[in-house]
Design an enzyme around this catalytic site. Structure first.
Site, PDB file in Angstrom:
ATOM      1  N   ASP A  15      30.272  90.129   6.228  1.00 15.31           N
ATOM      2  CA  ASP A  15      31.379  90.979   7.155  1.00 15.31           C
ATOM      3  C   ASP A  15      32.173  91.826   6.385  1.00 15.31           C
ATOM      4  O   ASP A  15      32.460  91.304   5.405  1.00 15.31           O
ATOM      5  CB  ASP A  15      32.149  90.009   8.040  1.00 15.31           C
TER       6      ASP A  15
ATOM      7  N   GLU B 186      28.119  94.987   5.892  1.00 17.90           N
ATOM      8  CA  GLU B 186      28.733  95.757   7.086  1.00 17.90           C
ATOM      9  C   GLU B 186      29.849  96.815   6.379  1.00 17.90           C
ATOM     10  O   GLU B 186      30.819  96.289   5.592  1.00 17.90           O
ATOM     11  CB  GLU B 186      29.466  94.884   7.961  1.00 17.90           C
TER      12      GLU B 186
END
Length: 532
Positions: free
Chosen positions: A201, A264
């Site tokens: 993330d 990401e």
């Protein structure tokens, strides 16, 4: 091409666990629910399931506020349920990838409880603390991605802590070697349990400007954009030394055989590709979100595909994404009529594709009444349309109550069309979007040129995008009509004959010579042979 690794040949499928399948009638999806629906993934033909966060969490941001990196939130099950899921995933020939959220924890994580206890606590430097500005306000102008300043004052110790997202999500200090070592052990914990890789993330957030200088104003900011766009995040994200941190993560991943590291990254192409690492020691797959933000015209798609394909470093592997849990659904962005062409584009481009659950049946954004909004971003900046609930609604399995997702009350409302747009209905329709996805995936597996061959644009005139996928053994032409009117006389490459392998519309399997014709919103895949 025969030497490509599973994450290069394969197709990833993202599951948002709260919304995939509920097994205990509490209205929230869980691990046993995912396990019960693995047949769908096998039938679809994907190769790996990526699961959004399932760790213990107060759920301020639905699991992206982690309170324990080495456990399972009771909402989703427990470690035994996770182990059962891993065993069944692997037993069906699939891989499993977890979300890893290393930028920040929950404010209820024991590490943060210690960090905020006192300025001299041994874990104080595990998070980012700064003295107030001379006027007593925040240390700089950095803004939270979810609205308002990215600094919160801890009255007990008189310092501010930094949180790129909610105040309940304090950022870890990745300049601290102890933090890095602890997080490396988290990766090892899950890989030892059989996890095949991680999607990291907000990986470009991990390092911040060491001097904590202000971010510059954004000259393109307009009211309604949300607070995060007031400034360019040149100091609070994408710092040069983040690549050393990622190389360390990659080294841990490489301690185990054949695992994958996905990052990401919402950055322009020239900065995105830096996350492969200078010597390919970074992320195996820095997520490429260009198709999510693209203007769906043939010339613009052709330009961004060519730019990205050329920018991927030698030895690096490309990847493509149409949607995820943070972005409006592809069917709502480009219209239902284009979803079939979008599917063909995603699954014929060079590199690894990722599907978002429900996109294979054309799920659209679901309007969420204000009083039912769950997303903290929507609650913090209401009325701007920034909430992500509409793309996170329950999977539509069948026409039974609550679409077969739950026997309880779903945590988010279902789409009004679930009785007609669902897996069970589309499985029985030979020309459905779901069966088109299945056919495309099967064709991609049967023709390695479609995942590993070179990409060459032929034309992007008007509303038609035409490109070639080439290898020593095969040459395949892909022609996509992005418009609602027929397109005639699309030329084949000189000296070739073609055989239509697949169309987004039914009833085409003809030989073609000289030129192609496309119906409205039709895409075709054509195998080419040299004439004579």
């Amino acid at each position: 091409m025969a030497q490509t690794r599973w994450w290069q040949r394969g197709i990833f499928y993202q599951v948002y666990p709260r919304s995939f399948q509920d097994s205990n009638a509490d209205g929230i999806g869980d691990l046993d629910g995912i396990r019960a629906r693995l047949d769908h993934l096998v039938t679809l033909g994907v190769d790996a399931v990526w699961i959004s966060p399932i760790f213990p969490s107060p759920m301020a941001d639905f699991g992206y506020d982690v309170a324990d990196y080495c456990g399972i939130d009771p909402m989703f099950g427990d470690l035994d349920a996770f182990d059962r899921l891993v065993a069944e995933v692997h037993g069906r020939g699939l891989k499993i990838v977890l979300d890893f959220v290393p930028n920040h924890t929950s404010d209820q994580h024991p590490w943060f409880a210690e960090s905020r206890a006192a300025r001299d606590n041994p874990k104080r430097d595990w998070y980012i603390w700064r003295d107030p500005a001379p006027d007593g306000g925040p240390p700089n102008n950095w803004m939270s991605n979810f609205g308002g300043p990215a600094w919160s004052l801890d009255a007990a110790t008189g310092q501010y802590y930094y949180h790129a997202f909610l105040k309940e999500q304090p950022d870890l200090n990745w300049r601290n070697p102890a933090v890095r070592a602890a997080m490396h052990d988290v990766l090892r914990f899950w890989m030892a349990r059989g996890v095949d890789g991680f999607r990291v993330d907000v990986i470009w957030h991990l390092m911040k400007d060491a001097e904590f200088r202000d971010n510059p104003p954004n000259p393109e900011y307009a009211p309604g954009d949300g607070d995060i766009r007031r400034f360019l995040q040149t100091r609070s994200t994408d710092q040069p030394d983040v690549h050393d941190i990622i190389a360390e993560l990659r080294a841990v991943i490489d301690e185990y055989e054949d695992r994958v590291l996905i990052g990401e990254i919402y950055l322009p192409i020239d900065r995105l590709v830096a996350y492969y690492g200078e010597n390919l020691e970074g992320a195996h797959l820095p997520f490429n979100f260009q198709l999510i933000h693209a203007s769906w015209t043939a010339p613009q798609l052709a330009a961004l595909i060519a730019e990205y394909d050329a920018a991927v470093p030698e030895g690096g592997w490309p990847n493509w994404v149409l949607g995820n849990h943070d972005q409006p659904r592809i069917a709502s962005r480009i219209g239902a009529a284009r979803t079939r062409v979008a599917a063909m584009l995603l699954l014929t481009l060079r590199g690894t594709p990722t599907l978002y659950y429900g996109d294979e049946i054309g799920m659209e954004n679901v309007p969420i009444p204000t009083q039912e909004a769950q997303d903290p971003w929507e609650k913090n900046e209401p009325g701007l349309g920034l909430g992500r609930d509409p793309e996170r609604t329950p999977m539509q399995w069948d026409a039974s109550p609550h679409a077969g997702f739950t026997n309880g009350r779903p945590w988010l409302p279902l789409a009004a069309d679930f009785a007609t747009r669902n897996v069970a209905v589309q499985m029985q329709q030979p020309t459905s979007l779901l069966n088109l996805y299945r056919d495309l995936i099967a064709l991609r597996r049967a023709h390695p040129v479609l995942h590993a061959g070179t990409y060459r644009k032929i034309t992007a005139l008007g509303d038609v995008l035409v490109f070639l996928r080439e290898s020593a053994a095969e040459c395949v032409l892909v022609a996509l009509n992005l418009a609602g009117n027929a397109q005639e006389d699309i030329p084949l490459p000189p000296g070739t004959l073609g055989q239509v392998l697949l169309s987004t519309e039914p009833g085409r399997a003809e030989r073609v010579e000289g030129h192609l014709s496309l119906r409205p919103y039709e895409g075709v895949i054509v195998a080419l042979d040299a004439r004579g």
